[in-house]
Scaffold this active site. Structure first.
Site, PDB file in Angstrom:
ATOM      1  N   GLU A  50     -29.120 132.506  91.874  1.00 21.10           N
ATOM      2  CA  GLU A  50     -28.266 131.324  92.036  1.00 21.10           C
ATOM      3  C   GLU A  50     -28.669 130.517  93.276  1.00 21.10           C
ATOM      4  O   GLU A  50     -28.808 129.287  93.206  1.00 21.10           O
ATOM      5  CB  GLU A  50     -26.792 131.741  92.152  1.00 21.10           C
ATOM      6  CG  GLU A  50     -26.189 132.365  90.888  1.00 21.10           C
ATOM      7  CD  GLU A  50     -26.189 131.431  89.689  1.00 21.10           C
ATOM      8  OE1 GLU A  50     -26.361 130.210  89.855  1.00 21.10           O
ATOM      9  OE2 GLU A  50     -26.025 131.937  88.565  1.00 21.10           O
ATOM     10  N   ASN A  54     -30.548 126.860  93.280  1.00 20.05           N
ATOM     11  CA  ASN A  54     -29.943 125.703  93.942  1.00 20.05           C
ATOM     12  C   ASN A  54     -30.953 124.989  94.843  1.00 20.05           C
ATOM     13  O   ASN A  54     -31.015 123.750  94.863  1.00 20.05           O
ATOM     14  CB  ASN A  54     -28.729 126.124  94.770  1.00 20.05           C
ATOM     15  CG  ASN A  54     -27.484 126.269  93.914  1.00 20.05           C
ATOM     16  OD1 ASN A  54     -27.491 125.936  92.742  1.00 20.05           O
ATOM     17  ND2 ASN A  54     -26.422 126.784  94.509  1.00 20.05           N
ATOM     18  N   ARG A 108     -26.221 121.968  84.263  1.00 20.03           N
ATOM     19  CA  ARG A 108     -25.636 122.875  85.237  1.00 20.03           C
ATOM     20  C   ARG A 108     -24.145 123.017  84.958  1.00 20.03           C
ATOM     21  O   ARG A 108     -23.524 122.121  84.382  1.00 20.03           O
ATOM     22  CB  ARG A 108     -25.863 122.358  86.670  1.00 20.03           C
ATOM     23  CG  ARG A 108     -27.302 121.938  86.935  1.00 20.03           C
ATOM     24  CD  ARG A 108     -28.090 122.949  87.747  1.00 20.03           C
ATOM     25  NE  ARG A 108     -28.006 124.299  87.318  1.00 20.03           N
ATOM     26  CZ  ARG A 108     -28.966 124.934  86.601  1.00 20.03           C
ATOM     27  NH1 ARG A 108     -30.029 124.325  86.182  1.00 20.03           N
ATOM     28  NH2 ARG A 108     -28.825 126.187  86.309  1.00 20.03           N
TER      29      ARG A 108
HETATM   30  N1  LIG Z   1     -29.548 124.061  98.445  1.00 20.55           N
HETATM   31  C1  LIG Z   1     -28.802 122.979  98.105  1.00 20.55           C
HETATM   32  N2  LIG Z   1     -29.192 121.726  98.500  1.00 20.55           N
HETATM   33  C2  LIG Z   1     -28.461 120.632  98.156  1.00 20.55           C
HETATM   34  N3  LIG Z   1     -27.331 120.682  97.416  1.00 20.55           N
HETATM   35  C3  LIG Z   1     -26.887 121.896  96.992  1.00 20.55           C
HETATM   36  C4  LIG Z   1     -27.599 123.102  97.308  1.00 20.55           C
HETATM   37  N4  LIG Z   1     -26.918 124.135  96.762  1.00 20.55           N
HETATM   38  C5  LIG Z   1     -25.850 123.623  96.143  1.00 20.55           C
HETATM   39  N5  LIG Z   1     -25.810 122.278  96.253  1.00 20.55           N
HETATM   40  C6  LIG Z   1     -24.749 121.375  95.742  1.00 20.55           C
HETATM   41  O1  LIG Z   1     -23.602 122.146  95.449  1.00 20.55           O
HETATM   42  C7  LIG Z   1     -23.220 121.979  94.085  1.00 20.55           C
HETATM   43  C8  LIG Z   1     -22.608 123.252  93.541  1.00 20.55           C
HETATM   44  O2  LIG Z   1     -23.574 124.305  93.478  1.00 20.55           O
HETATM   45  P1  LIG Z   1     -23.363 125.476  92.406  1.00 20.55           P
HETATM   46  O3  LIG Z   1     -24.532 126.386  92.481  1.00 20.55           O
HETATM   47  O4  LIG Z   1     -22.012 126.070  92.574  1.00 20.55           O
HETATM   48  O5  LIG Z   1     -23.334 124.697  91.011  1.00 20.55           O
HETATM   49  P2  LIG Z   1     -24.566 123.991  90.259  1.00 20.55           P
HETATM   50  O6  LIG Z   1     -25.853 124.423  90.847  1.00 20.55           O
HETATM   51  O7  LIG Z   1     -24.291 122.531  90.224  1.00 20.55           O
HETATM   52  O8  LIG Z   1     -24.427 124.576  88.797  1.00 20.55           O
HETATM   53  P3  LIG Z   1     -24.860 126.068  88.348  1.00 20.55           P
HETATM   54  O9  LIG Z   1     -25.158 126.858  89.579  1.00 20.55           O
HETATM   55  O10 LIG Z   1     -23.655 126.590  87.623  1.00 20.55           O
HETATM   56  O11 LIG Z   1     -26.018 125.926  87.467  1.00 20.55           O
HETATM   57  C9  LIG Z   1     -24.475 121.508  93.380  1.00 20.55           C
HETATM   58  O12 LIG Z   1     -24.216 120.776  92.212  1.00 20.55           O
HETATM   59  C10 LIG Z   1     -25.128 120.644  94.470  1.00 20.55           C
HETATM   60  O13 LIG Z   1     -24.538 119.364  94.517  1.00 20.55           O
HETATM   61 MG   LIG Z   2     -26.302 126.400  91.180  1.00 18.84          MG
END
Ligand SMILES: Nc1ncnc2c1ncn2[C@@H]1O[C@H](COP(=O)(O)OP(=O)(O)OP(=O)(O)O)[C@@H](O)[C@H]1O
Ligand SMILES: [Mg+2]
Lengths: 149, 101
Positions: A50, A54, A108
């Site tokens: 995860e 990200n 996502r």
């Molecule tokens: N390393 C990162 N750099 C920039 N933005 C991030 C990063 N990690 C998370 N985010 C932001 O936080 C949000 C939520 O992250 P999360 O992992 O909970 O959900 P997601 O990645 O959108 O979906 P999923 O993990 O369910 O596929 C992301 O949509 C993004 O906007």
């Molecule tokens: Mg994610």
């Protein structure tokens, strides 16, 4: 304060999606020396996947950047995983951690942080817009030897 | 990541094999959409027996399948979920939203 690690390893790789599998397998391989249960190994792989995904998807949306994964074995059989990128950063971390919050569209689900939280004991996020994000995951492993006693 | 598809009488069975992460889900999502467009099924079964790893990318795929089946006025069943994938679905609360066997 930073705890002193018993053993640690640092990996750096470009933000290509093929490295997701590599990163989580490497974390599981390292954790194997801490005598984890099979479930714990799966939890570790899932949480790393995860955080690394990200970095690949959100930190560097239209470019390839560097992702660093530090894996540390800390006293008390605590595994610490530090995933760091120098990407675009998160404007509001509390909001980003909410279940179902996503800026990633239909591919996502916004559940990544929720899954990290449920599979790890502790999830810390530090982020600066335009500078990057560091995610620290901690999990105390109930070693099989102790668990069977 | 590989998808085997079997279709008969507007029943579509998709067997997913391999690692359902962001890397694998990209092609899987495309194949899912194409298989749905071709079969226009009343019933879709996603069989996860041969999934060796799944993360939130799999959730997005399952929710997309659910959404498409709702638009087709059909139903979705997700079956043979391995323990690791099941824990991911439970943590995300998806097991409550989707029919699982
Ligand atoms: N390393 C990162 N750099 C920039 N933005 C991030 C990063 N990690 C998370 N985010 C932001 O936080 C949000 C939520 O992250 P999360 O992992 O909970 O959900 P997601 O990645 O959108 O979906 P999923 O993990 O369910 O596929 C992301 O949509 C993004 O906007
Ligand atoms: Mg994610």
């Amino acid at each position: 304060m930073k705890t002193k690690a018993v053993n640690e390893v640092t990996l750096e790789f470009p933000s290509q999606s093929r490295n997701e599998s590599f990163a989580r397998s490497a974390a599981a391989c390292f954790a194997a020396q801490m005598d984890p249960t099979l479930n714990e190994l799966e939890d570790i792989k899932t949480a790393v996947s995860e955080a690394v995904t990200n970095a690949i998807v959100h930190a560097y949306p239209d470019s390839i950047g560097k992702v660093r994964l530090k894996i540390r074995a800390c006293p008390g059989n605590v595994l610490e995983l530090i995933i760091k990128d120098h990407g675009r950063g998160i404007p509001d971390v509390d909001k980003a951690r909410q279940p179902m919050y996503t800026t990633g569209g239909q591919e996502r689900s916004g559940m990544g942080f929720t899954i990290m939280e449920s599979f790890m004991d502790k999830v810390l996020v530090r982020s600066t817009v335009g500078r990057g994000t560091t995610v620290i995951l901690k999990k105390k492993l109930a070693s099989r030897v102790q668990a069977s006693k | 990541m590989e998808i085997r598809s079997k279709s008969a009488d507007r029943n579509l069975l998709l067997e997913l094999c391999g690692e359902l992460d962001h890397h694998g889900a990209r092609s899987a999502l495309r194949e899912l959409e194409m298989a749905l467009d071709a079969a226009l099924p009343r019933k879709l079964v996603l069989d996860l027996e041969n999934i060796t790893f799944m993360d939130s990318s799999g959730i997005a795929l399952i929710l997309r399948a659910q959404q498409r089946m709702q638009l087709l006025d059909g139903s979705l069943l997700v079956r043979n979920i391995p323990p690791q994938a099941r824990r991911v679905l439970d943590a995300a609360g998806v097991s409550r939203l989707v029919t699982i066997k």
